[in-house]
Design a protein around this motif. Structure first.
Motif, mmCIF file in Angstrom:
data_model
loop_
_atom_site.group_PDB
_atom_site.id
_atom_site.type_symbol
_atom_site.label_atom_id
_atom_site.label_comp_id
_atom_site.label_asym_id
_atom_site.label_seq_id
_atom_site.Cartn_x
_atom_site.Cartn_y
_atom_site.Cartn_z
ATOM 1 N N GLY A 1 0.987 -0.925 -0.358
ATOM 2 C CA GLY A 1 -0.087 -0.265 -0.019
ATOM 3 C C GLY A 1 1.112 0.993 -0.004
ATOM 4 N N ARG A 2 2.007 1.457 -0.060
ATOM 5 C CA ARG A 2 2.700 2.218 -0.200
ATOM 6 C C ARG A 2 4.019 2.629 -1.393
ATOM 7 N NH1 ARG A 2 4.876 3.506 5.556
ATOM 8 N NH2 ARG A 2 3.196 2.605 6.321
ATOM 9 N N TYR A 3 3.653 3.364 -1.844
ATOM 10 C CA TYR A 3 4.702 3.875 -3.576
ATOM 11 C C TYR A 3 6.077 2.918 -2.597
ATOM 12 C CZ TYR A 3 1.717 5.699 -5.647
ATOM 13 O OH TYR A 3 -0.227 6.449 -6.189
ATOM 14 N N SER A 4 6.630 2.639 -3.560
ATOM 15 C CA SER A 4 8.028 2.461 -3.703
ATOM 16 C C SER A 4 9.229 3.242 -4.523
ATOM 17 C CB SER A 4 8.010 0.758 -4.233
ATOM 18 O OG SER A 4 9.866 0.301 -3.372
ATOM 19 N N GLY A 5 10.380 3.002 -4.106
ATOM 20 C CA GLY A 5 11.396 3.975 -4.742
ATOM 21 C C GLY A 5 12.694 2.859 -5.563
ATOM 22 N N PRO A 6 13.298 2.992 -5.813
ATOM 23 C CA PRO A 6 14.475 3.134 -7.129
ATOM 24 C C PRO A 6 15.527 2.255 -5.403
ATOM 25 C CG PRO A 6 14.823 5.631 -6.911
ATOM 26 C CD PRO A 6 13.145 4.800 -6.445
ATOM 27 N N ASP A 7 15.580 2.756 -4.562
ATOM 28 C CA ASP A 7 15.863 2.399 -3.565
ATOM 29 C C ASP A 7 15.865 0.765 -3.050
ATOM 30 O OD1 ASP A 7 17.418 4.798 -3.013
ATOM 31 O OD2 ASP A 7 16.500 4.997 -1.413
ATOM 32 N N TYR A 8 14.887 0.425 -3.194
ATOM 33 C CA TYR A 8 14.130 -1.027 -2.647
ATOM 34 C C TYR A 8 14.577 -1.823 -3.866
ATOM 35 C CZ TYR A 8 12.720 2.504 1.189
ATOM 36 O OH TYR A 8 13.121 2.980 2.014
ATOM 37 N N ARG B 1 2.837 11.116 -5.931
ATOM 38 C CA ARG B 1 3.603 9.804 -6.942
ATOM 39 C C ARG B 1 4.338 10.317 -7.963
ATOM 40 N NH1 ARG B 1 1.397 5.239 -10.773
ATOM 41 N NH2 ARG B 1 1.113 7.467 -11.825
ATOM 42 N N ALA C 1 4.021 7.324 3.220
ATOM 43 C CA ALA C 1 3.983 6.715 3.057
ATOM 44 C C ALA C 1 5.296 6.199 3.043
ATOM 45 C CB ALA C 1 2.651 5.093 3.090
ATOM 46 N N HIS C 2 5.135 7.640 1.112
ATOM 47 C CA HIS C 2 6.199 7.109 0.305
ATOM 48 C C HIS C 2 7.298 6.496 0.765
ATOM 49 C CE1 HIS C 2 8.033 6.774 -3.828
ATOM 50 N NE2 HIS C 2 7.174 7.912 -4.699
ATOM 51 N N GLN C 3 7.660 5.215 -0.155
ATOM 52 C CA GLN C 3 9.261 5.008 0.088
ATOM 53 C C GLN C 3 10.891 5.770 -0.329
ATOM 54 O OE1 GLN C 3 8.287 2.878 3.386
ATOM 55 N NE2 GLN C 3 9.245 1.046 2.193
ATOM 56 N N ASP C 4 9.962 6.585 -1.817
ATOM 57 C CA ASP C 4 11.357 7.253 -2.063
ATOM 58 C C ASP C 4 11.446 8.674 -1.744
ATOM 59 O OD1 ASP C 4 13.362 6.788 -3.790
ATOM 60 O OD2 ASP C 4 12.351 7.796 -4.981
ATOM 61 N N ASN D 1 12.586 11.135 1.831
ATOM 62 C CA ASN D 1 13.005 11.170 2.818
ATOM 63 C C ASN D 1 12.786 11.686 3.976
ATOM 64 O OD1 ASN D 1 15.251 11.173 -0.032
ATOM 65 N ND2 ASN D 1 15.915 9.714 1.674
ATOM 66 N N THR E 1 3.186 8.184 11.884
ATOM 67 C CA THR E 1 3.453 7.267 12.200
ATOM 68 C C THR E 1 3.639 6.620 11.043
ATOM 69 O OG1 THR E 1 1.825 7.169 13.755
ATOM 70 C CG2 THR E 1 1.938 4.718 13.046
ATOM 71 N N ALA E 2 2.774 6.745 9.890
ATOM 72 C CA ALA E 2 3.997 6.184 8.518
ATOM 73 C C ALA E 2 4.683 6.302 8.205
ATOM 74 C CB ALA E 2 2.115 7.105 7.302
ATOM 75 N N ASP F 1 8.066 4.368 8.845
ATOM 76 C CA ASP F 1 8.454 3.114 8.255
ATOM 77 C C ASP F 1 10.385 2.222 7.516
ATOM 78 O OD1 ASP F 1 7.523 0.311 8.009
ATOM 79 O OD2 ASP F 1 7.815 0.990 5.457
ATOM 80 N N ASN F 2 10.173 4.154 7.161
ATOM 81 C CA ASN F 2 11.313 4.318 6.032
ATOM 82 C C ASN F 2 12.117 5.512 6.754
ATOM 83 O OD1 ASN F 2 10.127 6.486 4.941
ATOM 84 N ND2 ASN F 2 11.462 6.416 2.673
#
Lengths: 331, 286
Positions: free
Chosen positions: A320-327, B50, B223-226, B228, B245-246, B249-250
């Motif tokens: 459910g989270r947008y991923s990125g190129p780090d992963y 995004r 929540a976005h993993q990219d 920072n 909280t969100a 995670d990263n």
């Protein structure tokens, strides 16, 4: 409609032999290829664009992403390829996302002929195929004996699939029989000593064929000569696989099956970088050819960066989270 | 001669140096402080967020790698452009925040001055955030501040222009790239700022501006993993807790919201919030 047989089977050769009259002479072949119905370019582009507008969501999307991953020919075709890079790519092909073991493996690893042994060694014990580009890839500018030697080398080194390029110069100047014979010779060179054969993919380099009519003719020419797969491009020129061109290939494959009963695979290559694009191609395959082609045996993507995007989309769907190129891996 | 027809402005998002409409095609009505309609602003979706992050990531290498001197020059150039469009911003701020013309002008002046003040920090931040460390060995040991990466900025809701600039300028001057969620009820000054940024040598993607519902945009960004780091200046307390909280995670850097009078001297807090320290050991010549 005749019963369907796979292009690499014994029966397929018999079916093609029944078409021998159209490939007997240069003029017969030309008459046949030029007698194929012309492509309605505007209609084709509109059809391809329409099929690109389908909205594929949730479970269907998850299925499409996994299917697309399993259809990838993970490719590295650089002058700078090293054995280490090929091994890394093989490891990635076997296990695309180390954090998620449910990700399927890709279909094949596609390398230059001299890297086949390295790739074969790295893939031992997995179900992945090794595909080798041959016949003076990407330009195809070499004498026939050189091309055949190139092919035999790759097959001897253990290649499961051979991606050959056609001689576009001969094709564009109308020497169709020459191209036909060349494919036949390469197909023979794919046979191993034990009688089995590496599957043959024929690359047209559609970006250099100028017209959709030419793409249709090249498709029929290659299928008549015994191609197991037809492939759009090398990925080495500015125009690579596009949806309309791929649609021409798919329609040619559909018509060829209707005429002869021989099932041939399709591989668009080059320029497919996003999950969205990949899913558009899958929709096109399903609508044009049907479910029988929706497996890695009959449809492939020639790609390298596409895999990372598919993995990021997969991570988005599962977390459910947008991923990125780090992963995902850098390659 | 007939009266001229008024030409209404189409406000758009600013993503990757371009001005797209929202991917969703939605817009929402923006009103002044008395409820009169001002304009339609794009109602951005999480896919726009995004795309903005992708654009920001793409721009990060070039912007963080530019010399501090060059970044300072570009920021100063932006201040020059702002100065030329002072009246427009004053009018937008006045209608958005219900201020008198003179108060709005004063606010815009403060904002431009603040931008210039931050521009000056570009080649000075290393002097206060970096150091030469004494170590027990034959090494030069140097610590320097490096930009964190892609920073999501939830712009303050109460100060549509000065507040925005007070969170945006310190994030980009040190080399970060940003995705800005403009104040929900008063996004027009932010969307107009995009026009200034687009014409002042700032590479596309360094600043991306989205307008829409703050929770809808801030949640996927947090929540976005990219992404920072995230500045929660414009998030209300309940939302801020969820976003924190969100963001955990990263391990994003988080600036929590706290009451600020944007007109007062900002200090260096926000400049220092989005920096990482890089320490280098270099052998000394013998």
């Amino acid at each position: 409609m005749p019963t369907t047989v796979p292009a690499y089977g014994k029966e397929a050769a018999e079916r093609l032999a029944s078409m021998a009259d159209v490939t007997a002479t240069d003029s017969a072949l030309r008459r046949f290829l030029h007698g194929l119905p012309g492509v309605d370019a505007v209609g084709l582009q509109a059809r391809a664009a329409t099929l690109g507008t389908r909205s594929i969501k949730t479970t269907a999307k998850a299925y499409a992403i996994d299917l697309a991953i399993s259809m990838i020919d993970l490719t590295t075709l650089e002058g700078a390829d090293t054995p280490g890079k090929v091994r890394a790519l093989c490891a990635k092909g076997i296990n695309p996302d180390p954090t998620d073991r449910t990700v399927p493996e890709v279909a094949a690893i596609c390398v230059y002929g001299d890297m086949v042994a390295t790739a074969k060694e790295a893939l031992r014990g997995s179900g992945l195929q090794v595909a080798a580009v041959a016949t003076a890839f990407p330009s195809g500018r070499a004498a026939l004996p050189v091309k055949l030697a190139d092919t035999r080398d790759a097959v001897a080194a253990g290649a499961d699939e051979i991606d050959m390029v056609i001689d576009r110069g001969a094709f564009l100047s109308g020497r169709y029989l020459e191209v036909f014979e060349e494919i036949r010779h390469v197909k023979e060179a794919c046979v191993r000593p034990d009688g089995s054969a590496a599957h043959l993919k024929v690359i047209f380099e559609t970006g250099e064929l100028q017209t959709y009519d030419n793409v249709r003719r090249a498709s029929w020419l290659a299928m008549l000569a015994g191609a197991d797969f037809i492939k759009t491009s090398t990925g080495k020129v500015s125009v690579n696989a596009t949806p309309p061109v791929t649609l021409v290939l798919l329609e040619a494959v559909r018509d060829f099956r209707a005429a002869t009963g021989v099932q041939v695979g399709v591989k668009p290559a080059g320029g497919i970088r996003t999950s969205k694009d990949a899913i558009k191609y899958l929709v096109m395959v399903n609508e044009t050819l049907g479910e029988e082609w929706l497996t890695a045996d009959w449809f492939r993507f020639g790609a390298s960066s596409l895999l990372n995007d598919l993995l990021m989309q997969r991570q988005k769907l599962s977390t459910g989270r947008y991923s990125g190129p780090d992963y995902v891996t850098v390659d | 001669m007939s009266e001229r027809l008024s030409i209404l402005k189409t406000y758009k998002l600013y993503v990757g140096g371009k001005f797209p409409r929202s991917e969703s095609g939605r817009v929402y009505e923006v009103t002044d402080s008395k409820g009169n309609w001002l304009a339609n602003a794009p109602l951005a979706s999480r896919k726009d967020a995004r795309d903005a992050v992708t654009a920001a990531r793409k721009a990060f290498g070039g912007w963080s790698g530019a010399t501090a001197y060059n970044r300072g020059q570009i920021l100063y150039r932006i201040a020059e452009m702002l100065e030329g469009r002072r009246d427009q911003f004053a009018a937008e701020v006045a209608s958005a925040e219900g201020l008198s013309a003179s108060k709005a002008v004063a606010l815009v002046n403060t904002a431009i001055d603040r931008w210039v003040w931050y521009a000056g920090w570009s080649d000075k931040i290393a002097q206060i955030a970096g150091s030469a460390n004494p170590v027990a060995g034959p090494y030069f040991n140097l610590s320097t501040p490096e930009p964190t990466g892609v920073v999501a900025l939830i712009a303050p809701q109460d100060s549509s222009f000065l507040g925005l600039i007070s969170v945006l300028a310190p994030a980009i001057v040190t080399g970060n790239t940003t995705v800005v969620v403009a104040a929900e009820r008063a996004p027009l000054p932010a969307l107009s700022l995009a026009e200034v940024l687009a014409t002042s040598d700032l590479p596309g993607g360094v600043v991306n501006i989205l307008s829409g519902r703050t929770p809808e945009l801030a949640t996927p960004l947090a929540a976005h993993q990219d992404v920072n780091a995230i500045d929660l200046a414009g998030a209300d307390p309940a939302l801020a807790t969820d976003l924190e909280t969100a963001a955990a995670d990263n391990l994003k850097r988080v600036v929590r919201p706290h009451p600020v009078d944007w007109r007062t001297d900002p200090g260096t807090d926000r400049l220092l919030s989005f920096l990482e320290t890089k320490t280098v050991w270099h052998p000394m010549g013998v």
